[in-house]
Design an enzyme around this catalytic site. Sequence first.
Site, PDB file in Angstrom:
ATOM      1  N   HIS A 280       0.671  -1.410  -0.346  1.00  0.00           N
ATOM      2  CA  HIS A 280      -0.174  -0.118   0.328  1.00  0.00           C
ATOM      3  C   HIS A 280       1.056   0.467  -0.546  1.00  0.00           C
ATOM      4  O   HIS A 280       1.148   1.878  -0.698  1.00  0.00           O
ATOM      5  CB  HIS A 280      -1.112   0.105   0.912  1.00  0.00           C
ATOM      6  CG  HIS A 280      -1.885  -0.803   1.032  1.00  0.00           C
ATOM      7  ND1 HIS A 280      -3.191  -1.557   0.249  1.00  0.00           N
ATOM      8  CD2 HIS A 280      -2.070  -1.966   2.091  1.00  0.00           C
ATOM      9  CE1 HIS A 280      -3.002  -2.541   0.492  1.00  0.00           C
ATOM     10  NE2 HIS A 280      -3.262  -3.373   1.598  1.00  0.00           N
ATOM     11  N   ASP A 331      -5.052  -8.907  -3.021  1.00  0.00           N
ATOM     12  CA  ASP A 331      -5.548  -8.108  -1.222  1.00  0.00           C
ATOM     13  C   ASP A 331      -7.016  -8.759  -1.189  1.00  0.00           C
ATOM     14  O   ASP A 331      -6.309  -9.830  -0.759  1.00  0.00           O
ATOM     15  CB  ASP A 331      -5.263  -6.370  -0.855  1.00  0.00           C
ATOM     16  CG  ASP A 331      -5.511  -5.751  -0.009  1.00  0.00           C
ATOM     17  OD1 ASP A 331      -5.290  -7.316   0.962  1.00  0.00           O
ATOM     18  OD2 ASP A 331      -5.133  -5.662   0.669  1.00  0.00           O
TER      19      ASP A 331
END
Length: 467
Positions: A280, A331
């Site tokens: 991220h 994810d």
Amino acid sequence: MNDPSSSPSGALFAENALLPAGWARDVLLQWNAAGLLTSVTPGAQRGGAPVAPGPVIPGMSNLHSHAFQRAFAGLTEYRATGQDSFWSWRNLMYRFAARITPESLEAIATWLYVEMLEAGYTSVCEFHYVHHDQDGTPYADDATLAHALLRAARTAGIGLTLLPVLYQTSGFGGNAPRETQARFIRSTDNMLSLLERLSPAIQALGGVLGLAPHSLRAVPPDSLAAAVEGLTALSPQAPIHIHIAEQTQEVDDCIAWSGRRPVEWLLQHAPVDARWCLVHATHMTPAEYAAAARTGAVAGICPTTEANLGDGLFDMPLWLQHGGRWGVGSDSHACVNAAEELLMLEYGQRLARRQRNVLASATQPQVATAMTLQAVQGGAQAAGRPIAGLAVGQQADLVALDAGHVALAGLPADSMLGAHVFGSHRTSALHSLWVGGTQRVHAGRHVLHDSAAAAFVAARSATVANA
């Protein structure tokens, strides 16, 4: 065109192939029994090799996956609080994670990995943090859930980098873990012992074993240092992945704890280098972008999940300005589609800047081609596996597009890739896929599609019913 699935293994002829330096014509790809490319020859004669049904591009590594969360996708799209956020989503996810069993995890992961293969991923980095039984007690075999993932990867035929997650606290400053986190918790010594026990199994699978300190809020400084040191002693090149700076609250909490922002603190206190994947890294200052890029670490961008959770936008042009490396992951698996992640990444940058083709490069004006080459390179680095593209010594992880698909038909090869990413349904134009030279997808379908889907539906239904 010939049907590649009915022809001898070890070779494929592509009228157009995306090599690391760009598109090439009449490329003969040959690989050995270990699935490694031994010859990549542009301008070649076909000989007896089967002909790909369209342009051939390298398979992509999905560099961030929580497999069990695929069964949770779509179940949180309602307002549960006055203002939903990542943190309210996380509370719902914990309730779901509490119901996962070894059998359901294997069924969910098998279907997920089949989906990934059908969507252009040939490899996955599994960020595995549900370790224990439902009450937090370790299983008799402490690696039970890890082995469920290994079996799923073997069954589906996807390449695997397994990243067992170290998780110890519920917040910065060593806060005790919450009851809902009991299935995740391990001591540092216990984690290192787990890695030693898992090593033979992952090697037998042809995979890679690394480590994932979950985040700075979940791993105290002393534990982070000891875990990285212990991993390095076991395997000096093993990859290290960490969630970092995903949420603004995380940034604020880290400053309150340490006086430093998360990426700033990590770079000052850990030996971050090319082994690391910063997952991220959404909220960084310009100075952090520059400093993190200099380490050689990969930024693990998960555009569809970051959009689903309202995380924010990674500043990719700034990262690239500093020579930063990157790859994509799915994810939480709100979406499982390699091309969709690229599309969302580019569209996010367009919305932020009110420009088009933001991630095209000076040397590659076709944005889909530029993004694919960069994501393949970064994904390979994050996976710690030889999957960096169509080159000698790399694994024969190949994706063939369907040149006859209505969105692609009649176009030049580089335009076909652009049409696949921006003008098709993202998976509909994907025809065939090979992992290590073994064909896993033909005519868009994995051989286990139906059976794996049925097992997934049953596992999800049972898990939801018990939630």
